[in-house]
Enzyme design. Structure first.
Site, short mmCIF file in Angstrom:
data_model
loop_
_atom_site.label_atom_id
_atom_site.label_comp_id
_atom_site.label_asym_id
_atom_site.label_seq_id
_atom_site.Cartn_x
_atom_site.Cartn_y
_atom_site.Cartn_z
N ARG A 80 37.48 35.68 50.34
CA ARG A 80 38.36 36.85 50.49
C ARG A 80 37.52 38.13 50.46
O ARG A 80 36.35 38.13 50.07
CB ARG A 80 39.40 36.90 49.36
N GLY A 81 38.15 39.24 50.83
CA GLY A 81 37.53 40.54 50.65
C GLY A 81 37.64 40.98 49.20
O GLY A 81 38.28 40.32 48.37
N ASP A 83 35.94 42.63 45.43
CA ASP A 83 34.87 42.33 44.48
C ASP A 83 35.39 41.33 43.45
O ASP A 83 36.42 40.67 43.65
CB ASP A 83 34.43 43.64 43.81
N ILE A 84 34.70 41.24 42.32
CA ILE A 84 35.09 40.29 41.28
C ILE A 84 36.40 40.72 40.62
O ILE A 84 36.68 41.91 40.47
CB ILE A 84 33.97 40.16 40.21
N HIS A 87 42.02 36.45 37.08
CA HIS A 87 43.41 35.97 37.17
C HIS A 87 43.72 35.18 35.91
O HIS A 87 42.86 34.43 35.43
CB HIS A 87 43.59 35.04 38.37
N GLY A 150 42.94 41.38 47.20
CA GLY A 150 41.79 40.79 47.90
C GLY A 150 42.34 39.85 48.95
O GLY A 150 43.02 38.88 48.60
N LEU A 162 47.58 39.41 46.30
CA LEU A 162 47.64 40.42 45.25
C LEU A 162 47.90 39.79 43.88
O LEU A 162 48.43 38.69 43.77
CB LEU A 162 48.72 41.46 45.57
N ALA A 163 47.48 40.52 42.85
CA ALA A 163 47.74 40.12 41.46
C ALA A 163 48.17 41.36 40.68
O ALA A 163 47.43 42.35 40.62
CB ALA A 163 46.49 39.50 40.84
N CYS A 179 36.51 44.73 40.04
CA CYS A 179 36.46 45.21 41.42
C CYS A 179 35.27 46.13 41.66
O CYS A 179 35.26 46.92 42.61
CB CYS A 179 37.78 45.91 41.79
#
Length: 233
Positions: A80-81, A83-84, A87, A150, A162-163, A179
Site C-alpha cells: 500500500r501507499g 508510511d508505517i 492497527h 493507506g 482507512l483506520a 506515518c
C-alpha cells in the site's frame, strides 16, 4: 427518470488476522477485476499489528522485531501507499475493494472521500476533524491524528483503506513514528469527546453509513462473517 443502481456488498468480519485480511483482499481484487463480484467493503479490526507501506520506511519503527513479538504485536510489509502505522483492537477499519472507473473517481478524489468519511464520523460525535495539510496524510483533530489512510490501486481497483481510532491503546503508537511525522500526537474519538461513546458496533455502522453515502451507493447488501475459506479457495 431512472436511477442508476450502485451496489455495494458490506462484509462485517469482526477481528481478523492481518495476513488473512491481506489474502482475502488479493482474492477479491482479482475477482473485481474479472467482473465476478460487485464493489465490496470489508469492515473489521485487527489484533495488534504494525504495517509498513511499499517505501518500507523501517527506520520509523523505534523498537526491534523481537520487542514487538514480546508485546504480542506483528509486523508486516505491504504494497500500500503511506508510511508505517499501527492497527489494533478498538479501531474501525475499512478496506474498500471498489472500481474507481465505475464510480468515476480518480486517485486523489478517492483519498479525499475516504478522509471525508472519517471527518463526517467524527462530526457525528461533536468532534471537528480535518484532512491532513501538506505532507500529512489521514485525518486530524487540531495537531492530533485520529485516522490513517493507506491505499493501493491496481488497474483501477482499490484495496487497503482507512483506520479510525475509536479507543485503541495509544501506547502502541509510541513505538513508531506514525506515518513518518515526528512532531505530532495520535488521538482517539474516546479522548476527544466529552460524553460517553455509544457501543463500538454502532460507531462501525456509522462509519460504513458515511462511506456508503459519500460514495453514492444506493443498494447495500450486508454479509456477517462470510466464509473466508470459500472466498480464498
Amino acid at each position: 427518470m431512472r436511477v442508476l443502481t450502485r451496489s455495494l456488498e458490506v462484509w462485517r468480519l469482526g477481528v481478523l488476522n492481518y495476513l488473512e485480511a491481506l489474502k482475502l483482499q488479493e482474492k477479491l481484487v482479482s475477482d473485481r477485476k474479472g467482473g465476478k463480484i460487485t464493489d465490496t467493503l470489508l469492515s473489521l479490526q485487527h489484533p495488534p499489528t504494525y504495517t509498513l507501506g511499499k517505501r518500507q520506511t523501517v527506520h520509523n519503527l523505534l523498537v526491534s522485531e523481537s520487542q514487538l513479538k514480546s508485546m504480542g504485536a506483528e509486523l508486516h510489509y505491504t504494497q500500500r501507499g503511506g508510511d508505517i502505522t499501527y492497527h489494533g483492537p478498538h479501531q474501525a477499519i475499512l478496506y474498500p475493494i471498489i472500481s474507481l472507473r465505475d464510480i468515476g473517481f480518480g486517485a486523489r478524489k478517492y483519498v479525499e472521500t475516504l478522509e471525508l468519511t472519517m471527518i463526517e464520523l467524527a462530526s457525528l460525535h461533536g468532534v471537528k476533524a480535518r484532512a491532513g495539510e501538506s505532507g500529512e496524510t489521514g485525518v486530524w483533530v487540531g495537531e492530533r491524528k485520529i485516522g490513517a489512510i493507506g491505499v493501493r490501486i491496481s488497474s483501477g481497483i482499490t484495496s487497503h483503506g482507512l483506520a479510525f481510532n475509536i479507543d485503541p491503546d495509544l501506547s502502541y503508537f509510541e513505538h513508531i513514528v506514525p506515518c513518518g511525522i515526528t512532531d505530532k500526537e495520535v488521538t482517539s474519538l474516546k479522548r476527544e469527546v466529552d460524553s460517553e461513546l455509544p457501543a463500538e458496533e454502532l460507531i462501525h455502522e456509522q462509519l460504513i453509513s458515511c462511506f456508503v453515502r459519500l460514495f453514492g451507493y444506493n443498494n447495500v447488501i450486508w454479509k456477517d462473517n462470510p466464509s473466508l475459506c470459500d472466498q480464498q479457495s
